[in-house]
Enzyme design. Structure first.
Site: not given
Length: 487
Positions: A214-216, A218
């Site tokens: 997920g957004s980790s 990014k």
């Protein structure tokens, strides 16, 4: 010699050659596999009753030891005093279920050579110490206990690393299991129950399974932009309600289905702090699939992580799989679609940022010591790879610190400690999201001051289920570990 006799002689000669070669194959090549197969009754007999060395934590808590068997003083029984706390890392040795974990990988150190085997006799003749060696782990027992308590039996994992050395400070996979239940001759019912448990307590989630980060992820997308010069913290992007993906009717929306900032423009720094999908989808397409893949692999994706135990490689699509597919690039840049990561991989991502872009070889066995307690060998810190430049690491450190101060990672805040991190809420088809926190503390430590990098993941949203997010569930757990280790 007539022709029939010559043919017969050749047949006999070839037959003898085949027999000789097959004997060499079985003895020299295939033999070790037969010998070490857990189903080999001679191997089982060899294991039963052997004295094995102790396995202890960095602070001398015993995770495994051999006690004399009260029924037969000449034999020993393996005991795991910490039960589930070290179960996946230490592993077990069992008559019925073989061996696992460090008990398997370091069997050559742990077993006694006081026997009548050829190796045992040679060792004795050459003056070697036949007594078993022990292992001192790098794990901090108090930190390990905090991690176990924080996960509270939910499906998930926590791994903590010293960024400058690669030492594993904590490694927990839950739900756990009691290895003592697998040791005895009557362990079959317990073993079958563990194997059939739908929560998979035997699965070492830290290293043996992968999740969408997920957004980790990014962190890596931002790193690719910085390394290629495509964007910096002040670079502005459009701020739409939804990002339209080229050539499709699909869109990418933010977590709250709203604009990232004001609906006009947003900088990369603001989008990172707020974890805006629309901005990072656009950023991923601007960076391109090749650069994203190169950066992901620089952090260790698609690579074999050199660790004491086998690690399942984390996955990122390799060019040209999606180089000409902008929608796929956008979705993968958010840590979704085809991206999968182990918890130890994401802890190494945080450690790389903390350590000026360098990733050290992770290790959990610090020392091998003799039966008398003398250190025989010590693992030394070793550089594995340079993920990014120190300049990019400094920028990412600032972005991650701001994400904890005023963004999605607020719940990882620890008073008096500068914390840097990134949350992740990974969508999973047909299930609640997997929730993440990846980060480190303190930012810019003083000389001699301890530092820790952490990855926390809980499956299916942990206790909150569908309503969970990385910021609400995983970040507070990370805060507990930061406070325990640093205070």
């Amino acid at each position: 010699m007539n022709a029939p006799l010559r043919k017969t002689a050749w047949v006999i000669l070839i037959s003898f050659l085949i027999l000789a070669l097959s004997t060499v194959w079985i003895q020299a090549i295939a033999g070790p596999g037969y010998r070490d197969d857990p189903r080999n009754p001679r191997l089982v007999a060899w294991r039963v009753g052997r004295e094995r060395g102790a396995i202890i934590s960095a602070d001398a808590v015993v995770g495994a030891r051999s006690d004399p068997n009260p029924r037969d003083p000449q034999t020993f029984q393996r005991v795991y005093p910490t039960m589930d706390r070290y179960a996946h890392t230490v592993g077990y040795v069992s008559v019925l279920f073989g061996s696992r974990g460090l008990e398997r990988v370091h069997e050559g150190d742990l077993v006694s050579h006081r026997d009548s085997t050829l190796s045992g006799i040679l060792n004795a003749l050459l003056g070697g110490d036949p007594r078993p060696r022990g292992l001192r782990l790098t794990i901090d027992d108090e930190l390990q206990q905090v991690a176990v308590d924080a996960l509270n039996g939910q499906r998930g994992s926590i791994v903590a690393i010293d960024p400058t050395t690669g030492e594993i400070l904590a490694s927990v996979s839950t739900p756990g299991f009691d290895p003592n239940s697998l040791v005895g001759a009557d362990a079959a019912p317990a073993g079958r129950a563990l194997e059939n448990d739908p929560d998979q307590p035997l699965l070492h989630r830290t290293i043996a399974t992968t999740y969408p980060p997920g957004s980790s992820f990014k962190i890596i997308t931002a790193a690719a932009a910085l390394e290629t010069g495509v964007a910096g913290p002040a670079t502005e992007f459009d701020d739409p309600l939804a990002l339209e993906l080229p050539g499709t009717t699909a869109t990418i929306q933010n977590y709250d289905d709203d604009v990232c900032l004001d609906g006009d423009t947003v900088t990369l720094a603001e989008a990172f702090v707020r974890s805006c999908n629309t901005t990072f989808g656009a950023l991923g397409m601007a960076v391109g699939g090749d650069a994203l893949a190169t950066t992901a692999e620089a952090f260790g994706f698609n690579q074999e992580i050199p660790y004491d135990l086998p690690v399942l490689p984390s996955a990122f699509p390799e060019p040209p799989d999606f180089s000409d597919d902008p929608p796929a690039i956008a979705q993968n840049s958010l840590g979704q679609r085809d991206v999968r990561a182990t918890p130890i991989q994401m802890a190494l991502v945080a450690a790389a940022v903390a350590n000026e872009g360098n990733i050290m070889v992770p290790f959990v066995v610090g020392d091998v010591f003799t039966h008398d307690g003398k250190i025989e060998s010590t693992n030394q810190p070793e550089l594995w790879r340079r993920a990014i430049s120190p300049a990019s690491a400094a920028v990412l450190t600032d972005l991650m610190e701001q994400a904890v101060i005023s963004g999605t990672g607020r719940n990882a805040t620890v008073p008096g400690i500068r914390v840097a991190g990134k949350t992740g809420t990974a969508q999973v088809a047909g299930a609640a999201p997997d929730v993440w926190f990846v980060g480190f503390a303190p930012v810019d430590p003083e000389p001699g001051e301890r530092q820790i990098a952490i990855a926390v993941v809980l499956e299916d949203g942990g206790p909150a289920g569908e309503t969970a997010s990385g910021g609400s569930i995983a970040a507070p757990i990370a805060a507990d570990l930061f406070e325990e280790y640093l205070k």
